[in-house]
Design a protein around this motif. Structure first.
Motif, PDB file in Angstrom:
ATOM      1  N   LYS A  17       0.910  -1.198  -0.056  1.00  0.00           N
ATOM      2  CA  LYS A  17       0.030  -0.024   0.020  1.00  0.00           C
ATOM      3  C   LYS A  17       0.830   1.275  -0.039  1.00  0.00           C
ATOM      4  CE  LYS A  17      -1.079  -1.326   4.735  1.00  0.00           C
ATOM      5  NZ  LYS A  17      -2.161  -1.655   5.674  1.00  0.00           N
ATOM      6  N   SER A  18       0.302   2.417  -0.422  1.00  0.00           N
ATOM      7  CA  SER A  18       0.915   3.734  -0.589  1.00  0.00           C
ATOM      8  C   SER A  18       1.373   3.829   0.999  1.00  0.00           C
ATOM      9  CB  SER A  18       0.291   4.569  -1.334  1.00  0.00           C
ATOM     10  OG  SER A  18      -0.770   5.122  -0.421  1.00  0.00           O
ATOM     11  N   PHE A  19       2.294   5.144   0.774  1.00  0.00           N
ATOM     12  CA  PHE A  19       2.811   5.427   2.048  1.00  0.00           C
ATOM     13  C   PHE A  19       1.704   6.133   3.099  1.00  0.00           C
ATOM     14  CE2 PHE A  19       5.152   8.530   4.834  1.00  0.00           C
ATOM     15  CZ  PHE A  19       5.984   7.756   5.527  1.00  0.00           C
ATOM     16  N   THR A  20       0.686   6.847   2.298  1.00  0.00           N
ATOM     17  CA  THR A  20      -0.293   7.691   3.100  1.00  0.00           C
ATOM     18  C   THR A  20      -1.438   6.657   3.624  1.00  0.00           C
ATOM     19  OG1 THR A  20      -1.442   7.926   1.021  1.00  0.00           O
ATOM     20  CG2 THR A  20       0.021   9.735   1.709  1.00  0.00           C
ATOM     21  N   ASP A  21      -1.456   5.479   3.140  1.00  0.00           N
ATOM     22  CA  ASP A  21      -2.438   4.312   3.394  1.00  0.00           C
ATOM     23  C   ASP A  21      -1.659   3.215   4.375  1.00  0.00           C
ATOM     24  OD1 ASP A  21      -4.182   5.226   1.731  1.00  0.00           O
ATOM     25  OD2 ASP A  21      -3.830   4.062   0.053  1.00  0.00           O
ATOM     26  N   ALA A  22      -0.379   3.504   4.590  1.00  0.00           N
ATOM     27  CA  ALA A  22       0.436   2.553   5.665  1.00  0.00           C
ATOM     28  C   ALA A  22      -0.033   3.044   7.017  1.00  0.00           C
ATOM     29  CB  ALA A  22       1.796   2.801   5.207  1.00  0.00           C
ATOM     30  N   SER A  23      -0.055   2.084   7.943  1.00  0.00           N
ATOM     31  CA  SER A  23      -0.167   2.352   9.311  1.00  0.00           C
ATOM     32  C   SER A  23       1.086   3.104  10.004  1.00  0.00           C
ATOM     33  CB  SER A  23      -0.344   1.086  10.141  1.00  0.00           C
ATOM     34  OG  SER A  23       1.042   0.548  10.178  1.00  0.00           O
ATOM     35  N   LYS A  24       0.755   3.709  11.181  1.00  0.00           N
ATOM     36  CA  LYS A  24       1.694   4.852  11.659  1.00  0.00           C
ATOM     37  C   LYS A  24       3.084   3.803  11.938  1.00  0.00           C
ATOM     38  CE  LYS A  24       2.202   7.420  15.878  1.00  0.00           C
ATOM     39  NZ  LYS A  24       1.605   7.753  17.120  1.00  0.00           N
ATOM     40  N   GLU A  25       2.939   2.563  12.448  1.00  0.00           N
ATOM     41  CA  GLU A  25       4.066   1.912  12.586  1.00  0.00           C
ATOM     42  C   GLU A  25       4.928   1.548  11.260  1.00  0.00           C
ATOM     43  OE1 GLU A  25       0.980   1.140  14.019  1.00  0.00           O
ATOM     44  OE2 GLU A  25       1.506   1.824  15.785  1.00  0.00           O
ATOM     45  N   GLN A  26       4.162   1.432  10.208  1.00  0.00           N
ATOM     46  CA  GLN A  26       5.009   0.791   9.107  1.00  0.00           C
ATOM     47  C   GLN A  26       5.613   2.035   8.350  1.00  0.00           C
ATOM     48  OE1 GLN A  26       1.364  -0.544   6.862  1.00  0.00           O
ATOM     49  NE2 GLN A  26       1.792  -2.619   7.311  1.00  0.00           N
ATOM     50  N   ARG A  27       4.747   3.439   8.549  1.00  0.00           N
ATOM     51  CA  ARG A  27       5.497   4.463   8.297  1.00  0.00           C
ATOM     52  C   ARG A  27       6.824   4.760   8.871  1.00  0.00           C
ATOM     53  NH1 ARG A  27       0.029   6.365   8.352  1.00  0.00           N
ATOM     54  NH2 ARG A  27       0.850   7.873  10.301  1.00  0.00           N
ATOM     55  N   LEU A  28       6.782   4.599  10.278  1.00  0.00           N
ATOM     56  CA  LEU A  28       7.886   4.848  10.920  1.00  0.00           C
ATOM     57  C   LEU A  28       9.046   3.980  10.740  1.00  0.00           C
ATOM     58  CD1 LEU A  28       8.870   6.645  13.375  1.00  0.00           C
ATOM     59  CD2 LEU A  28       7.828   4.908  14.993  1.00  0.00           C
ATOM     60  N   GLN A  29       8.664   2.746  10.351  1.00  0.00           N
ATOM     61  CA  GLN A  29       9.631   1.726  10.145  1.00  0.00           C
ATOM     62  C   GLN A  29      10.455   1.908   8.773  1.00  0.00           C
ATOM     63  OE1 GLN A  29       7.913  -2.407   9.446  1.00  0.00           O
ATOM     64  NE2 GLN A  29      10.108  -3.113   9.389  1.00  0.00           N
ATOM     65  N   ILE A  30       9.621   2.593   7.708  1.00  0.00           N
ATOM     66  CA  ILE A  30      10.428   2.983   6.506  1.00  0.00           C
ATOM     67  C   ILE A  30      11.246   4.077   6.741  1.00  0.00           C
ATOM     68  CG2 ILE A  30       9.755   3.909   4.399  1.00  0.00           C
ATOM     69  CD1 ILE A  30       7.334   2.250   4.330  1.00  0.00           C
ATOM     70  N   LEU A  31      10.649   5.048   7.489  1.00  0.00           N
ATOM     71  CA  LEU A  31      11.500   6.383   7.854  1.00  0.00           C
ATOM     72  C   LEU A  31      12.889   5.896   8.587  1.00  0.00           C
ATOM     73  CD1 LEU A  31       8.921   9.071   8.336  1.00  0.00           C
ATOM     74  CD2 LEU A  31      10.167   8.445   6.276  1.00  0.00           C
ATOM     75  N   SER A  32      12.667   5.062   9.624  1.00  0.00           N
ATOM     76  CA  SER A  32      13.836   4.673  10.329  1.00  0.00           C
ATOM     77  C   SER A  32      14.779   3.682   9.674  1.00  0.00           C
ATOM     78  CB  SER A  32      13.343   3.862  11.674  1.00  0.00           C
ATOM     79  OG  SER A  32      13.557   2.715  11.396  1.00  0.00           O
ATOM     80  N   ASP A  33      14.494   3.116   8.813  1.00  0.00           N
ATOM     81  CA  ASP A  33      15.112   2.294   7.944  1.00  0.00           C
ATOM     82  C   ASP A  33      16.090   3.110   6.983  1.00  0.00           C
ATOM     83  OD1 ASP A  33      14.297  -0.037   8.984  1.00  0.00           O
ATOM     84  OD2 ASP A  33      12.957  -0.813   7.540  1.00  0.00           O
ATOM     85  N   ILE A  34      15.233   4.181   6.590  1.00  0.00           N
ATOM     86  CA  ILE A  34      16.091   5.288   5.371  1.00  0.00           C
ATOM     87  C   ILE A  34      17.211   5.898   6.260  1.00  0.00           C
ATOM     88  CG2 ILE A  34      15.915   7.333   4.263  1.00  0.00           C
ATOM     89  CD1 ILE A  34      13.221   6.282   3.320  1.00  0.00           C
ATOM     90  N   GLU A  35      16.895   6.406   7.601  1.00  0.00           N
ATOM     91  CA  GLU A  35      17.947   7.012   8.528  1.00  0.00           C
ATOM     92  C   GLU A  35      18.908   5.943   8.704  1.00  0.00           C
ATOM     93  OE1 GLU A  35      17.292  10.170  11.792  1.00  0.00           O
ATOM     94  OE2 GLU A  35      16.401   8.422  12.156  1.00  0.00           O
ATOM     95  N   LYS A  36      18.591   4.901   8.872  1.00  0.00           N
ATOM     96  CA  LYS A  36      19.904   4.076   9.195  1.00  0.00           C
ATOM     97  C   LYS A  36      20.686   3.304   8.032  1.00  0.00           C
ATOM     98  CE  LYS A  36      17.748   2.698  13.656  1.00  0.00           C
ATOM     99  NZ  LYS A  36      16.751   1.747  14.476  1.00  0.00           N
ATOM    100  N   GLY A  37      19.916   3.473   6.835  1.00  0.00           N
ATOM    101  CA  GLY A  37      20.389   2.685   5.741  1.00  0.00           C
ATOM    102  C   GLY A  37      21.655   3.218   5.240  1.00  0.00           C
ATOM    103  N   SER A  38      21.980   2.689   4.218  1.00  0.00           N
ATOM    104  CA  SER A  38      23.452   2.997   3.348  1.00  0.00           C
ATOM    105  C   SER A  38      23.413   3.916   2.333  1.00  0.00           C
ATOM    106  CB  SER A  38      24.355   1.614   3.147  1.00  0.00           C
ATOM    107  OG  SER A  38      23.582   0.944   2.335  1.00  0.00           O
ATOM    108  N   ASP A  39      22.267   4.039   1.840  1.00  0.00           N
ATOM    109  CA  ASP A  39      22.023   5.006   0.559  1.00  0.00           C
ATOM    110  C   ASP A  39      22.200   6.398   0.852  1.00  0.00           C
ATOM    111  OD1 ASP A  39      21.354   5.864  -1.785  1.00  0.00           O
ATOM    112  OD2 ASP A  39      19.167   5.301  -1.895  1.00  0.00           O
ATOM    113  N   THR A  40      23.332   7.099   0.769  1.00  0.00           N
ATOM    114  CA  THR A  40      23.517   8.349   0.916  1.00  0.00           C
ATOM    115  C   THR A  40      22.494   9.388   0.419  1.00  0.00           C
ATOM    116  OG1 THR A  40      25.132   8.642  -0.984  1.00  0.00           O
ATOM    117  CG2 THR A  40      25.939   7.889   1.172  1.00  0.00           C
ATOM    118  N   ALA A  41      21.854   9.167  -0.877  1.00  0.00           N
ATOM    119  CA  ALA A  41      21.056  10.114  -1.429  1.00  0.00           C
ATOM    120  C   ALA A  41      19.726  10.121  -0.693  1.00  0.00           C
ATOM    121  CB  ALA A  41      20.650   9.567  -2.865  1.00  0.00           C
TER     122      ALA A  41
END
Length: 164
Positions: free
Chosen positions: A95-119
């Motif tokens: 599902k799209s980011f706006t339709d995702a649950s609060k926990e799912q959205r938080l998980q995506i953002l925390s994975d980006i913050e901890k990830g290795s993709d510099t962009a």
């Protein structure tokens, strides 16, 4: 000198034209990307007993700041980063980011913050910093939480002096 005085006289009228609807008309992102950005800022600063960043219109502030104050590379980074977040949400949760649950959205953002993709990390860092700046300088926060005073420390001209 006359031109400078005329410009100074017109400055308050120009500045008072800034309101929420004027800031919202930035035109940098498409409508679906604007919704995703609003959900991103709401995930960063969610609603508690005070309004969240999404409710205060911080997403519009982020768009306006990036459009007016950042170069074309940062503007492209904002648009591609938001699209990338939506793609990740569809791949991981169906599902799209706006339709995702609060926990799912938080998980995506925390994975980006901890990830290795510099962009993506650079995109998220920019959005997070602008979200904090927009939230802390919003009218609601400045008047109801921090109790902003235009001039700190008051001058009390007629105060009796105690002799000790």
């Amino acid at each position: 000198m006359a031109v400078a005085m005329g410009a100074m006289a017109g400055l308050p009228a120009w500045a008072s034209g800034w309101n929420k609807s004027a800031v919202a008309k930035s035109g940098l992102l498409a409508a679906d990307q604007s919704k995703n950005l609003a959900m991103i800022v709401e995930t960063i600063i969610p609603k508690t007993d005070t309004p969240g960043a999404g409710e205060l219109g911080v997403g519009d502030f982020v768009q306006k700041m990036v459009k007016d104050c950042y170069d074309a590379k940062a503007q492209a980074s904002l648009a591609s980063g938001i699209s990338n977040i939506d793609e990740q949400s569809v791949q991981r949760f169906g599902k799209s980011f706006t339709d995702a649950s609060k926990e799912q959205r938080l998980q995506i953002l925390s994975d980006i913050e901890k990830g290795s993709d510099t962009a993506q990390k650079g995109f998220f860092s920019m959005v997070k910093n602008l979200t904090i700046q927009g939230y802390m300088t919003s009218e609601y926060v400045m008047t109801n939480i921090t109790h902003y005073e235009m001039i700190p420390a008051r001058y009390h001209g007629c105060v009796p002096v105690k002799k000790g």
